[in-house]
Design a protein around this motif. Sequence first.
Motif, PDB file in Angstrom:
ATOM      1  N   MET A   1       0.831  -1.204   0.000  1.00 28.44           N
ATOM      2  CA  MET A   1       0.000   0.000   0.000  1.00 28.44           C
ATOM      3  C   MET A   1       0.874   1.266   0.000  1.00 28.44           C
ATOM      4  N   ILE A   2       0.433   2.261  -0.750  1.00 30.24           N
ATOM      5  CA  ILE A   2       1.210   3.505  -0.818  1.00 30.24           C
ATOM      6  C   ILE A   2       0.851   4.389   0.384  1.00 30.24           C
ATOM      7  N   LYS A   3       1.878   4.887   1.048  1.00 23.03           N
ATOM      8  CA  LYS A   3       1.660   5.808   2.184  1.00 23.03           C
ATOM      9  C   LYS A   3       2.178   7.193   1.811  1.00 23.03           C
ATOM     10  N   TYR A   4       1.577   8.199   2.421  1.00 23.70           N
ATOM     11  CA  TYR A   4       1.938   9.577   2.097  1.00 23.70           C
ATOM     12  C   TYR A   4       2.395  10.302   3.360  1.00 23.70           C
ATOM     13  N   LYS A   5       3.395  11.164   3.191  1.00 24.81           N
ATOM     14  CA  LYS A   5       3.844  11.977   4.337  1.00 24.81           C
ATOM     15  C   LYS A   5       3.943  13.428   3.898  1.00 24.81           C
ATOM     16  N   ILE A   6       3.502  14.314   4.780  1.00 25.09           N
ATOM     17  CA  ILE A   6       3.617  15.747   4.498  1.00 25.09           C
ATOM     18  C   ILE A   6       4.875  16.275   5.175  1.00 25.09           C
ATOM     19  N   ASN A   7       5.652  16.989   4.423  1.00 24.76           N
ATOM     20  CA  ASN A   7       6.930  17.554   4.876  1.00 24.76           C
ATOM     21  C   ASN A   7       7.822  16.537   5.601  1.00 24.76           C
ATOM     22  N   PRO A   8       8.130  15.434   4.921  1.00 24.17           N
ATOM     23  CA  PRO A   8       9.040  14.454   5.520  1.00 24.17           C
ATOM     24  C   PRO A   8      10.478  14.945   5.408  1.00 24.17           C
ATOM     25  N   GLU A   9      11.347  14.318   6.165  1.00 19.74           N
ATOM     26  CA  GLU A   9      12.789  14.548   5.946  1.00 19.74           C
ATOM     27  C   GLU A   9      13.114  13.932   4.596  1.00 19.74           C
ATOM     28  N   ILE A  10      13.731  14.707   3.714  1.00 16.46           N
ATOM     29  CA  ILE A  10      14.142  14.111   2.438  1.00 16.46           C
ATOM     30  C   ILE A  10      15.508  14.672   2.067  1.00 16.46           C
ATOM     31  N   SER A  11      16.421  13.776   1.754  1.00 15.40           N
ATOM     32  CA  SER A  11      17.787  14.212   1.464  1.00 15.40           C
ATOM     33  C   SER A  11      17.876  14.700   0.015  1.00 15.40           C
ATOM     34  N   VAL A  12      18.927  15.471  -0.244  1.00 18.16           N
ATOM     35  CA  VAL A  12      19.213  15.927  -1.610  1.00 18.16           C
ATOM     36  C   VAL A  12      19.300  14.712  -2.541  1.00 18.16           C
ATOM     37  N   GLU A  13      19.968  13.653  -2.078  1.00 17.36           N
ATOM     38  CA  GLU A  13      20.168  12.464  -2.916  1.00 17.36           C
ATOM     39  C   GLU A  13      18.829  11.780  -3.231  1.00 17.36           C
ATOM     40  N   ASP A  14      17.972  11.677  -2.208  1.00 16.86           N
ATOM     41  CA  ASP A  14      16.664  11.031  -2.433  1.00 16.86           C
ATOM     42  C   ASP A  14      15.797  11.852  -3.380  1.00 16.86           C
ATOM     43  N   PHE A  15      15.879  13.166  -3.240  1.00 18.51           N
ATOM     44  CA  PHE A  15      15.075  14.034  -4.112  1.00 18.51           C
ATOM     45  C   PHE A  15      15.551  13.891  -5.562  1.00 18.51           C
ATOM     46  N   ILE A  16      16.867  13.934  -5.750  1.00 13.56           N
ATOM     47  CA  ILE A  16      17.418  13.775  -7.105  1.00 13.56           C
ATOM     48  C   ILE A  16      17.008  12.410  -7.671  1.00 13.56           C
ATOM     49  N   ASP A  17      17.058  11.403  -6.811  1.00 14.10           N
ATOM     50  CA  ASP A  17      16.742  10.051  -7.253  1.00 14.10           C
ATOM     51  C   ASP A  17      15.282   9.933  -7.734  1.00 14.10           C
ATOM     52  N   ILE A  18      14.340  10.483  -6.983  1.00 16.45           N
ATOM     53  CA  ILE A  18      12.944  10.368  -7.414  1.00 16.45           C
ATOM     54  C   ILE A  18      12.696  11.237  -8.662  1.00 16.45           C
ATOM     55  N   TYR A  50       5.263   6.818  -0.516  1.00 14.90           N
ATOM     56  CA  TYR A  50       6.212   5.731  -0.237  1.00 14.90           C
ATOM     57  C   TYR A  50       5.577   4.373  -0.479  1.00 14.90           C
ATOM     58  N   ASN A  51       6.358   3.474  -1.041  1.00 19.53           N
ATOM     59  CA  ASN A  51       5.996   2.062  -1.036  1.00 19.53           C
ATOM     60  C   ASN A  51       6.987   1.406  -0.080  1.00 19.53           C
ATOM     61  N   ASN A  52       6.528   0.968   1.072  1.00 19.95           N
ATOM     62  CA  ASN A  52       7.416   0.623   2.186  1.00 19.95           C
ATOM     63  C   ASN A  52       8.311   1.833   2.448  1.00 19.95           C
ATOM     64  N   ASP A  53       9.623   1.686   2.364  1.00 14.45           N
ATOM     65  CA  ASP A  53      10.463   2.857   2.647  1.00 14.45           C
ATOM     66  C   ASP A  53      10.938   3.565   1.383  1.00 14.45           C
ATOM     67  N   LYS A  54      10.520   3.047   0.249  1.00 14.51           N
ATOM     68  CA  LYS A  54      11.009   3.629  -1.012  1.00 14.51           C
ATOM     69  C   LYS A  54      10.147   4.833  -1.409  1.00 14.51           C
ATOM     70  N   THR A  55      10.820   5.941  -1.729  1.00 16.98           N
ATOM     71  CA  THR A  55      10.080   7.119  -2.207  1.00 16.98           C
ATOM     72  C   THR A  55       9.641   6.853  -3.647  1.00 16.98           C
ATOM     73  N   VAL A  56       8.329   6.912  -3.893  1.00 20.67           N
ATOM     74  CA  VAL A  56       7.840   6.610  -5.242  1.00 20.67           C
ATOM     75  C   VAL A  56       7.142   7.807  -5.892  1.00 20.67           C
ATOM     76  N   GLY A  57       6.996   8.895  -5.132  1.00 20.94           N
ATOM     77  CA  GLY A  57       6.384  10.081  -5.720  1.00 20.94           C
ATOM     78  C   GLY A  57       6.631  11.285  -4.843  1.00 20.94           C
ATOM     79  N   ILE A  58       6.584  12.464  -5.470  1.00 17.08           N
ATOM     80  CA  ILE A  58       6.796  13.683  -4.673  1.00 17.08           C
ATOM     81  C   ILE A  58       6.076  14.864  -5.314  1.00 17.08           C
TER      82      ILE A  58
END
Length: 130
Positions: A1-18, A50-58
């Motif tokens: 199941m996809i989960k959503y978070k508002i204003n999560p901690e997100i690193s520069v690397e994770d943002f670039i990756d998504i 997120y799908n589990n801990d993977k960022t799948v959308g932003i």
Amino acid sequence: MIKYKINPEISVEDFIDILNRSGLGERRPVDDKEIINGMLEYADIIIAAYNNDKTVGIARAVTDYHYCCYLSDLAVDKEYQHQGIGKALISKLKKSLHKNCKIILLSAPAATEYYPKIGFEKHNSAWILK
Ligand SMILES: CC(C)(COP(=O)(O)OP(=O)(O)OC[C@H]1O[C@@H](n2cnc3c(N)ncnc32)[C@H](O)[C@@H]1OP(=O)(O)O)[C@@H](O)C(=O)NCCC(=O)NCCS
């Protein structure tokens, strides 16, 4: 199941990756970490899927919460597109804003057919000072 978070901690690397995994990386300054860091630090609303801990959308927006909200980046991992994640990110963004607040964006070429489908109206007098 996809989960959503508002204003999560997100690193520069994770943002670039998504951004890269969605295809939007081609149109964003992913090679300039100073700008990417500023985009994260000074955004007003970031909603991540997120799908589990993977960022799948932003969704990343700059706003006064009442009158206007600029949705700068909407990106869904290619492997997760067409499952309603983009729509859900925008719906959650709307819920973070005053009911009269307008969401404004500039569409990437690949998404020009997308926004009218989810209720956006085209505006013929948008202007950019580069
Ligand atoms: C555009 C994007 C954010 C859409 O996210 P998504 O999670 O795949 O979209 P959804 O599943 O919420 O789609 C909602 C509806 O729009 C349709 N749709 C999705 N992407 C579309 C596209 N590129 N063009 C036209 N229609 C599209 C879906 O089929 C769906 O229709 P339905 O409800 O009749 O089934 C995603 O495809 C993406 O990240 N693209 C690459 C980056 C990009 O261009 N971002 C926009 C920057 S402005």
